[in-house]
Motif scaffolding. Structure first.
Motif, mmCIF file in Angstrom:
data_model
loop_
_atom_site.group_PDB
_atom_site.id
_atom_site.type_symbol
_atom_site.label_atom_id
_atom_site.label_comp_id
_atom_site.label_asym_id
_atom_site.label_seq_id
_atom_site.Cartn_x
_atom_site.Cartn_y
_atom_site.Cartn_z
ATOM 1 N N PRO A 319 0.877 -1.238 0.246
ATOM 2 C CA PRO A 319 0.123 0.062 0.215
ATOM 3 C C PRO A 319 1.192 1.026 0.405
ATOM 4 O O PRO A 319 0.126 2.273 -0.298
ATOM 5 N N ALA A 320 2.343 1.437 1.017
ATOM 6 C CA ALA A 320 2.848 2.466 0.900
ATOM 7 C C ALA A 320 3.873 2.854 -0.814
ATOM 8 O O ALA A 320 4.772 3.592 -0.887
ATOM 9 N N SER A 321 3.546 1.775 -2.249
ATOM 10 C CA SER A 321 4.046 1.768 -2.671
ATOM 11 C C SER A 321 3.859 2.829 -3.728
ATOM 12 O O SER A 321 2.259 3.343 -3.883
ATOM 13 N N LEU A 322 4.670 3.122 -4.777
ATOM 14 C CA LEU A 322 4.311 3.905 -5.384
ATOM 15 C C LEU A 322 2.789 3.802 -6.959
ATOM 16 O O LEU A 322 1.880 3.979 -6.894
ATOM 17 N N VAL A 323 2.972 2.160 -6.619
ATOM 18 C CA VAL A 323 2.372 1.281 -8.143
ATOM 19 C C VAL A 323 0.977 0.877 -7.211
ATOM 20 O O VAL A 323 0.094 1.887 -7.795
ATOM 21 N N ALA A 324 1.020 1.493 -6.079
ATOM 22 C CA ALA A 324 -0.507 0.875 -5.856
ATOM 23 C C ALA A 324 -1.029 2.763 -5.613
ATOM 24 O O ALA A 324 -2.006 2.440 -5.501
ATOM 25 N N ARG A 325 -0.197 3.255 -5.262
ATOM 26 C CA ARG A 325 -0.985 5.021 -4.921
ATOM 27 C C ARG A 325 -1.287 5.099 -6.657
ATOM 28 O O ARG A 325 -2.479 5.564 -6.948
ATOM 29 N N LEU A 326 -0.782 4.891 -7.445
ATOM 30 C CA LEU A 326 -1.062 5.284 -9.171
ATOM 31 C C LEU A 326 -1.951 3.915 -9.500
ATOM 32 O O LEU A 326 -3.208 4.924 -9.594
ATOM 33 N N GLU A 327 -2.707 3.130 -8.734
ATOM 34 C CA GLU A 327 -3.534 2.478 -9.202
ATOM 35 C C GLU A 327 -4.611 3.054 -8.181
ATOM 36 O O GLU A 327 -5.576 3.076 -8.909
ATOM 37 N N GLN A 328 -4.747 3.294 -7.230
ATOM 38 C CA GLN A 328 -6.065 4.012 -6.094
ATOM 39 C C GLN A 328 -6.429 5.713 -7.299
ATOM 40 O O GLN A 328 -7.197 6.074 -6.459
ATOM 41 N N GLY A 329 -4.970 6.418 -7.667
ATOM 42 C CA GLY A 329 -5.435 7.742 -8.677
ATOM 43 C C GLY A 329 -6.079 7.847 -9.651
ATOM 44 O O GLY A 329 -6.493 8.983 -10.016
ATOM 45 N N SER A 330 -5.257 6.443 -10.654
ATOM 46 C CA SER A 330 -6.069 6.960 -11.730
ATOM 47 C C SER A 330 -7.059 5.919 -12.477
ATOM 48 O O SER A 330 -7.651 4.687 -12.024
ATOM 49 N N VAL A 331 -8.165 6.623 -13.195
ATOM 50 C CA VAL A 331 -9.014 5.566 -13.650
ATOM 51 C C VAL A 331 -8.782 6.075 -15.600
ATOM 52 O O VAL A 331 -8.166 6.519 -16.202
ATOM 53 N N LEU A 332 -9.763 4.878 -15.707
ATOM 54 C CA LEU A 332 -10.555 4.826 -17.150
ATOM 55 C C LEU A 332 -11.455 5.479 -17.634
ATOM 56 O O LEU A 332 -12.431 5.171 -17.015
ATOM 57 N N VAL A 333 -11.016 6.642 -18.795
ATOM 58 C CA VAL A 333 -12.675 7.165 -18.846
ATOM 59 C C VAL A 333 -13.311 6.815 -19.967
ATOM 60 O O VAL A 333 -12.051 6.403 -21.290
ATOM 61 N N LEU A 334 -14.846 6.752 -19.819
ATOM 62 C CA LEU A 334 -15.653 5.554 -21.220
ATOM 63 C C LEU A 334 -16.046 7.057 -21.707
ATOM 64 O O LEU A 334 -17.495 7.262 -20.530
ATOM 65 N N ALA A 335 -15.856 7.796 -22.662
ATOM 66 C CA ALA A 335 -16.775 8.460 -23.629
ATOM 67 C C ALA A 335 -17.170 8.505 -24.927
ATOM 68 O O ALA A 335 -16.445 8.209 -25.813
ATOM 69 N N GLY A 336 -19.027 7.951 -24.394
ATOM 70 C CA GLY A 336 -18.800 7.393 -25.509
ATOM 71 C C GLY A 336 -18.210 5.779 -25.950
ATOM 72 O O GLY A 336 -18.210 4.752 -25.061
ATOM 73 N N SER A 337 -18.029 5.917 -27.600
ATOM 74 C CA SER A 337 -17.380 4.785 -27.866
ATOM 75 C C SER A 337 -16.082 5.041 -26.950
ATOM 76 O O SER A 337 -14.811 4.049 -28.301
ATOM 77 N N SER A 338 -15.075 6.029 -27.285
ATOM 78 C CA SER A 338 -13.856 6.464 -26.737
ATOM 79 C C SER A 338 -13.371 6.136 -25.561
ATOM 80 O O SER A 338 -14.242 6.414 -25.597
ATOM 81 N N THR A 339 -11.944 6.485 -25.379
ATOM 82 C CA THR A 339 -11.456 5.601 -24.098
ATOM 83 C C THR A 339 -9.790 6.931 -23.738
ATOM 84 O O THR A 339 -9.659 7.277 -25.114
ATOM 85 N N GLY A 340 -10.009 7.074 -22.176
ATOM 86 C CA GLY A 340 -9.262 8.226 -22.507
ATOM 87 C C GLY A 340 -8.390 7.743 -20.605
ATOM 88 O O GLY A 340 -8.581 6.647 -20.576
ATOM 89 N N SER A 341 -8.083 8.569 -20.184
ATOM 90 C CA SER A 341 -7.640 8.132 -18.749
ATOM 91 C C SER A 341 -7.476 9.541 -18.046
ATOM 92 O O SER A 341 -7.906 10.865 -18.457
ATOM 93 N N GLY A 342 -7.908 9.585 -16.725
ATOM 94 C CA GLY A 342 -8.332 10.799 -15.240
ATOM 95 C C GLY A 342 -7.856 10.125 -14.582
ATOM 96 O O GLY A 342 -7.019 8.936 -14.294
ATOM 97 N N PHE A 343 -7.205 10.778 -13.117
ATOM 98 C CA PHE A 343 -7.098 11.028 -11.816
ATOM 99 C C PHE A 343 -7.403 11.483 -11.515
ATOM 100 O O PHE A 343 -8.099 12.813 -11.561
ATOM 101 N N PHE A 344 -8.072 11.363 -9.567
ATOM 102 C CA PHE A 344 -8.612 12.069 -8.869
ATOM 103 C C PHE A 344 -7.581 12.757 -8.190
ATOM 104 O O PHE A 344 -6.370 12.874 -8.177
ATOM 105 N N VAL A 345 -8.420 14.211 -8.229
ATOM 106 C CA VAL A 345 -8.015 15.457 -7.522
ATOM 107 C C VAL A 345 -8.123 15.687 -5.958
ATOM 108 O O VAL A 345 -7.974 17.027 -5.159
#
Length: 606
Positions: A319-345
């Motif tokens: 849980p203290a790793s950078l990998v875990a932090r990015l998994e908890q903060g990054s998301v897949l964005v589904l916009a219609g038939s397109s996809t992108g990325s995003g993150f929580f602020v």
């Protein structure tokens, strides 16, 4: 890429020929093609061709091309349509190509457009909803460029049934175009003699008569033979090549960063071994898997990179790793038939790119810590690539870890790009399950992480944003995802890439967190910008049971070299007898270690 954000196909370039015009690959002229079609054929003609993204071979992986489009709807091949739908699609293609017939006959642009109509195979014609789309254009099976008979048979099986009457097979060069599109203006009967006279070669003047031609020929041969022995006499200098200013700037920045790294490594040659280990994180970027973060995200930016032999870790990230932090903060964005990325602020606000959600009626986000939830568009940045931000709002999430913002670091600062590139999603079974309606698959989503360094910073004062040029690999689908330092702070938002057809180089850009912070503040979201550098410290990696612990890194100084040397009277200890208790090791300097789960403590603050 902003024109075509939806992935529709991919193929390797093995056993294919790339069609050329004027010594350039037509597939690399997509921007020219779209601009030409919009001006001379309209929007429908410009949307007929999918956007290619070339990946050059790196010696282990074959070169490939991925195809993208802005069209929306189900993706089907022409061969898979029922007869009625296939007939309608052929009529649409034929109508578009009929409108392009005058352009195909244009002596300047016609050869280029005609060469683009060469297709790699029958499945290169797609239906996106009810709209036609060409992929694998500008390509031919290997050997067909030089084999006209085989190319004619191949054309009959690909685009031949879609061309309107009067249009010949697509050319593979300007000379080939000239033979297939003869000039429509034939000389009249009055001007025919004059035209023939103009084309008639001039009468050769007789040479001076020589009474003895054989000695003259021998003398000329001797002169030419003598010239051939003179260094450089028969060398013709190549024409100077014009390099665009943008390519020169990219090359200069690349060489400047190499020089910086060389200087840093050269200065490390004078370090004593213990200090070299302590300085390791600043010399060679550590793997994100070895970085541990403080449990309190608001504490002074500090991270520790473990050095020493690698240890097989557990399947679940620390849980203290950078990998875990990015998994908890990054998301897949589904916009219609397109996809992108995003993150929580924050626990209810997500940042992405404007072009990811543009024209989408329904927007959702997906991630292993949120599942699939709807998102509402709060605000977008202005037009232009320097303000390509979008803010989404979702129900409050208790299991996410919002990412803080930080000032972009200096060149050679290690960074990580997190996101969901379409090139990787195309082979991900988890994403395939998600596309089939299995909402539980979202709990298995993991962002793709790519490491790199900051290469160059470009400050735009008018837009109050810094453009970050970096080396972390990104692709379409990464748009809107975070570019973070090794303290898990967002230094930029990955937004676009640029390629130069003259050089196998892709420039990857992120919009700096300074511009994002201003955008969020204007949206009513508190987003302080941390100006402290990421304090990447080195600690010894904990040794597995049964193995001796690695030496602790120590600061160099007077006597450091002597301290690193073994004592003269030091001798290897005898192995303990079977069943005996081994004596304790000699005391060494205390080694700070990363906290284990369940223990109190954290990295020391300076």
């Amino acid at each position: 890429m902003t024109e075509g954000s939806r992935f529709v196909g991919s193929r390797t370039l093995t056993d294919l020929d790339l069609v050329r015009i004027d010594d350039g690959l037509v597939i690399e002229g997509y921007e020219r093609l779209v601009r030409l079609l919009r001006q001379r054929g309209g929007a429908a003609a410009a949307r007929l061709f999918a956007e290619p993204v070339l990946s050059h071979s790196n010696g282990s992986a074959a070169a490939r091309v991925d195809w993208y489009t802005s069209l929306d709807g189900p993706v089907r091949s022409l061969a898979d349509l029922d007869p009625g739908e296939a007939s309608e699609l052929r009529d649409r293609v034929r109508a578009i190509l009929s409108d392009l017939a005058p352009l195909l006959r244009d002596p300047v642009e016609g050869p280029f457009l005609g060469a683009c109509l060469n297709l790699a195979g029958p499945r290169a014609v797609l239906a996106i909803g009810d709209q036609p789309l060409l992929i694998d254009w500008g390509l031919l099976p290997a050997g067909l460029v030089a084999d006209e008979a085989s190319r004619l048979r191949h054309h009959a099986n690909t685009l031949g049934g879609l061309l309107p009457p009067g249009l010949p097979m697509p050319p593979v060069g300007r000379a080939d175009w000239s033979s297939r599109f003869p000039s429509d203006e034939a000389p009249s009967s009055e001007t025919a003699p004059a035209a023939r006279a103009a084309l008639r070669p001039p009468r050769a003047r007789p040479l001076l008569a020589w009474s003895s031609p054989a000695p003259v020929a021998v003398a000329c041969a001797a002169v030419l033979l003598g010239l051939s022995f003179l260094p450089g006499a028969l060398t013709f200098p190549s024409a100077p090549r014009t390099v665009p200013s943008e390519a020169r700037a990219l090359q200069a920045a690349w060489l400047d960063n190499l020089q910086r790294r060389r200087d840093v490594l050269a200065s490390a040659a004078a370090f004593a071994c213990p200090r070299l280990r302590a300085e390791l994180p600043s010399l060679v970027p550590q793997s994100p898997a070895g970085v541990r973060l403080p449990p309190d995200a608001m504490s002074r930016p500090q991270a520790r990179a473990a050095i020493g032999p690698a240890i097989q870790g557990p399947a679940t990230p620390d849980p203290a790793s950078l990998v875990a932090r990015l998994e908890q903060g990054s998301v897949l964005v589904l916009a219609g038939s397109s996809t992108g990325s995003g993150f929580f602020v924050s626990d209810e606000f997500v940042v992405t790119n404007r072009h990811v959600i543009e024209n989408a009626e329904i927007v959702r986000i997906a991630g292993r810590h949120v599942g699939i939830i709807p998102a509402t568009l709060v605000r977008t940045g202005g037009e232009g690539h320097l303000t390509d931000f979008a803010l989404l709002r979702v129900p409050r999430q208790a299991d996410v870890r919002p990412l803080a913002l930080a000032v972009p670091g200096r060149p050679l600062t290690p960074v990580v790009a997190a996101g969901f590139p379409g090139l990787h999603l195309g082979t991900d079974p988890t994403f395939a399950r998600l596309g089939e309606g299995d909402a539980s698959a979202s709990r298995d989503l993991e962002p793709v992480l790519q490491t790199g360094v900051v290469n160059h910073l470009q400050r735009y004062d008018d837009a109050a944003v810094t453009l970050i040029l970096h080396s972390a690999e990104i692709a379409p689908g990464n748009s809107g995802g975070p570019l973070v330092d090794y303290c898990a702070r967002v230094v930029g938002v990955n937004s676009f890439g640029r390629s130069d057809g003259r050089m196998p180089v892709t420039a990857r850009y992120a919009l700096g967190a300074d511009g994002l912070s201003a955008f969020l503040e204007a949206s009513g979201v508190a987003a302080p910008l941390d100006a402290e550098p990421c304090d990447l410290q080195a600690t010894a990696r904990e040794a597995p049971p049964g193995e001796p612990a690695s030496a602790a890194p120590r600061e160099s100084g007077p006597g450091a070299g002597a301290a690193a040397e073994p004592a003269p009277d030091a001798a290897p200890r005898p192995a303990p007898r079977e069943g005996a208790v081994a004596p304790p090791p000699r005391p060494t300097a205390p080694v700070p270690s990363r906290p284990r789960p369940g223990r109190e403590g954290g990295p020391q603050a300076r």
